[in-house]
Design a protein around this motif. Structure first.
Motif, PDB file in Angstrom:
ATOM      1  N   ASP A 206      15.470 -68.700   9.333  1.00  0.00           N
ATOM      2  CA  ASP A 206      15.333 -70.157   9.418  1.00  0.00           C
ATOM      3  C   ASP A 206      16.286 -70.779  10.441  1.00  0.00           C
ATOM      4  OD1 ASP A 206      13.319 -70.572   7.393  1.00  0.00           O
ATOM      5  OD2 ASP A 206      14.845 -69.994   5.931  1.00  0.00           O
ATOM      6  N   ALA A 207      17.458 -70.182  10.633  1.00  0.00           N
ATOM      7  CA  ALA A 207      18.457 -70.728  11.552  1.00  0.00           C
ATOM      8  C   ALA A 207      18.143 -70.333  12.993  1.00  0.00           C
ATOM      9  CB  ALA A 207      19.845 -70.232  11.164  1.00  0.00           C
ATOM     10  N   TYR A 208      18.251 -71.293  13.902  1.00  0.00           N
ATOM     11  CA  TYR A 208      17.945 -71.061  15.320  1.00  0.00           C
ATOM     12  C   TYR A 208      18.836 -69.954  15.906  1.00  0.00           C
ATOM     13  CZ  TYR A 208      17.714 -71.819  20.358  1.00  0.00           C
ATOM     14  OH  TYR A 208      17.587 -71.633  21.712  1.00  0.00           O
ATOM     15  N   LYS A 209      20.143 -70.018  15.612  1.00  0.00           N
ATOM     16  CA  LYS A 209      21.081 -69.027  16.165  1.00  0.00           C
ATOM     17  C   LYS A 209      20.743 -67.615  15.711  1.00  0.00           C
ATOM     18  CE  LYS A 209      25.193 -71.907  16.889  1.00  0.00           C
ATOM     19  NZ  LYS A 209      26.606 -72.115  16.501  1.00  0.00           N
ATOM     20  N   SER A 210      20.371 -67.487  14.455  1.00  0.00           N
ATOM     21  CA  SER A 210      20.008 -66.177  13.912  1.00  0.00           C
ATOM     22  C   SER A 210      18.743 -65.635  14.584  1.00  0.00           C
ATOM     23  CB  SER A 210      19.794 -66.291  12.396  1.00  0.00           C
ATOM     24  OG  SER A 210      19.330 -65.070  11.857  1.00  0.00           O
ATOM     25  N   ILE A 211      17.737 -66.499  14.700  1.00  0.00           N
ATOM     26  CA  ILE A 211      16.470 -66.108  15.335  1.00  0.00           C
ATOM     27  C   ILE A 211      16.724 -65.703  16.789  1.00  0.00           C
ATOM     28  CG2 ILE A 211      14.212 -66.949  16.116  1.00  0.00           C
ATOM     29  CD1 ILE A 211      14.255 -68.811  13.627  1.00  0.00           C
ATOM     30  N   ARG A 212      17.549 -66.484  17.468  1.00  0.00           N
ATOM     31  CA  ARG A 212      17.851 -66.227  18.880  1.00  0.00           C
ATOM     32  C   ARG A 212      18.547 -64.877  19.063  1.00  0.00           C
ATOM     33  NH1 ARG A 212      21.649 -67.080  22.931  1.00  0.00           N
ATOM     34  NH2 ARG A 212      20.724 -67.841  24.884  1.00  0.00           N
ATOM     35  N   LEU A 213      19.536 -64.595  18.223  1.00  0.00           N
ATOM     36  CA  LEU A 213      20.288 -63.345  18.333  1.00  0.00           C
ATOM     37  C   LEU A 213      19.393 -62.125  18.138  1.00  0.00           C
ATOM     38  CD1 LEU A 213      23.131 -62.047  18.615  1.00  0.00           C
ATOM     39  CD2 LEU A 213      23.295 -62.150  16.128  1.00  0.00           C
ATOM     40  N   ILE A 214      18.575 -62.142  17.096  1.00  0.00           N
ATOM     41  CA  ILE A 214      17.703 -60.992  16.807  1.00  0.00           C
ATOM     42  C   ILE A 214      16.619 -60.846  17.879  1.00  0.00           C
ATOM     43  CG2 ILE A 214      16.136 -59.937  15.127  1.00  0.00           C
ATOM     44  CD1 ILE A 214      19.044 -60.116  14.154  1.00  0.00           C
ATOM     45  N   THR A 215      16.039 -61.979  18.292  1.00  0.00           N
ATOM     46  CA  THR A 215      14.986 -61.945  19.318  1.00  0.00           C
ATOM     47  C   THR A 215      15.518 -61.398  20.634  1.00  0.00           C
ATOM     48  OG1 THR A 215      13.858 -63.841  18.304  1.00  0.00           O
ATOM     49  CG2 THR A 215      13.277 -63.326  20.576  1.00  0.00           C
ATOM     50  N   LEU A 216      16.713 -61.831  21.030  1.00  0.00           N
ATOM     51  CA  LEU A 216      17.303 -61.346  22.280  1.00  0.00           C
ATOM     52  C   LEU A 216      17.656 -59.861  22.199  1.00  0.00           C
ATOM     53  CD1 LEU A 216      19.619 -64.319  23.358  1.00  0.00           C
ATOM     54  CD2 LEU A 216      17.354 -63.727  24.222  1.00  0.00           C
ATOM     55  N   ALA A 217      18.063 -59.399  21.013  1.00  0.00           N
ATOM     56  CA  ALA A 217      18.366 -57.973  20.834  1.00  0.00           C
ATOM     57  C   ALA A 217      17.106 -57.128  21.015  1.00  0.00           C
ATOM     58  CB  ALA A 217      18.975 -57.736  19.455  1.00  0.00           C
ATOM     59  N   ILE A 218      16.013 -57.586  20.429  1.00  0.00           N
ATOM     60  CA  ILE A 218      14.732 -56.887  20.587  1.00  0.00           C
ATOM     61  C   ILE A 218      14.253 -56.984  22.034  1.00  0.00           C
ATOM     62  CG2 ILE A 218      12.290 -56.918  19.919  1.00  0.00           C
ATOM     63  CD1 ILE A 218      14.099 -55.710  17.789  1.00  0.00           C
ATOM     64  N   GLY A 219      14.440 -58.162  22.627  1.00  0.00           N
ATOM     65  CA  GLY A 219      14.054 -58.370  24.031  1.00  0.00           C
ATOM     66  C   GLY A 219      14.810 -57.437  24.965  1.00  0.00           C
ATOM     67  N   LYS A 220      16.089 -57.228  24.677  1.00  0.00           N
ATOM     68  CA  LYS A 220      16.900 -56.316  25.501  1.00  0.00           C
ATOM     69  C   LYS A 220      16.378 -54.891  25.406  1.00  0.00           C
ATOM     70  CE  LYS A 220      20.465 -55.313  28.074  1.00  0.00           C
ATOM     71  NZ  LYS A 220      20.525 -55.764  29.486  1.00  0.00           N
TER      72      LYS A 220
END
Length: 280
Positions: A206-220
């Motif tokens: 639900d939190a933007y920061k959490s979503i961003r961190l996980i998404t960027l990790a997968i993106g990397k």
């Protein structure tokens, strides 16, 4: 592979789950404790899940297949869209159309329709010849199709995997992928069912920061997979060029050897004749 630190997860609030009364018991293995009526996610499990998911994701992308990003909740739309576009991967961030995977042939027809409208609008003579009301109708239809299908406009076949933010909200996408045997990578909060997901990542969805961190990790991980695929192609091309060159050298050497043999055969009778004359 980009390493996500424990502190990064903590700072992003990845560990905050839902109220205890809203939990799904199947998430129990990933829950560390309860605090103030809220479940706290075990970040050690999250770190392990990210590493496992990233390694699997890299392998899929390295084989040359596509990964579809799915996130229709407001706080996830922007970051997921940006990352999917950066990686040139398909994405769905407006709403999931039922049958987007299981009835892909029909979705392809809608995509062709959208492309046809775009082509017509680029042809100014044809577009301007339409009545004002018709132009407005065509424009609105194009806007609607782009909003819903714009992220998968270049998708010519089913994706090899799905990355989903909030499996509870995107349950239709999860069900379709499961039916077709497409692996699902997903962020699972304490109110989710991780058993429906092949690679669950326990995290606050639900939190933007959490979503961003996980998404960027997968993106990397996807980015690294793409780079490795490019390197594999370059190595293969160099190997093919070396083999072709080696084959040409062997052919040239063989041709030179045959020429020498022919020359010797032509010279031999002359030498023999000279030898006979000397004997006489």
């Amino acid at each position: 592979m980009a390493q996500v630190e424990y502190k990064d997860l903590l700072d992003a609030g990845v560990h905050f789950g839902h109220l205890t009364r809203k939990w799904d018991p199947r998430m129990a293995p990933y829950i560390f404790m309860e605090k103030n009526g809220i479940h706290i996610i075990d970040l050690n499990k999250t770190l392990a899940s990210i590493d496992e998911a990233a390694a699997a994701m890299k392998g899929i992308v390295r084989s040359g297949r596509k990964v579809m990003f799915v996130a229709t909740k407001k706080q996830a739309q922007e970051i997921v869209t940006e990352e999917a576009r950066r990686l040139k991967m398909p994405y769905v961030t407006d709403r999931w159309l039922g049958g987007m995977l299981t009835n892909f042939a029909t979705i392809r027809k809608s995509l062709k329709k959208m492309q046809g409208i775009e082509k017509m609008m680029k042809d100014e003579a044809t577009y301007k010849s339409l009545a004002k009301r018709e132009r407005l109708t065509v424009y609105r239809e194009k806007e609607k199709l782009e909003r819903v299908l714009g992220g998968i406009a270049d998708l010519t076949r089913l994706p090899a995997a799905l990355f989903i933010v909030d499996v509870k909200r995107e349950h239709i996408a999860v069900a379709e992928a499961k039916r077709l045997g497409i692996p699902v990578f997903a962020m699972c909060d304490t109110n989710s069912n991780p058993s429906d997901v092949d690679y669950p990542i326990p995290a606050n969805d639900d939190a933007y920061k959490s979503i961003r961190l996980i998404t960027l990790a997968i993106g990397k991980a996807i980015e690294e997979g793409l780079l490795e695929r490019k390197q594999d192609k370059d190595d293969q091309r160099l190997q093919e060029e070396e083999e072709a060159k080696r084959a040409e050298d062997v052919k040239a050497a063989k041709a030179e050897g045959e020429t020498t043999v022919d020359a010797e055969e032509e010279i031999s009778p002359v030498v023999a004749e000279e030898a006979e004359e000397q004997e006489d």
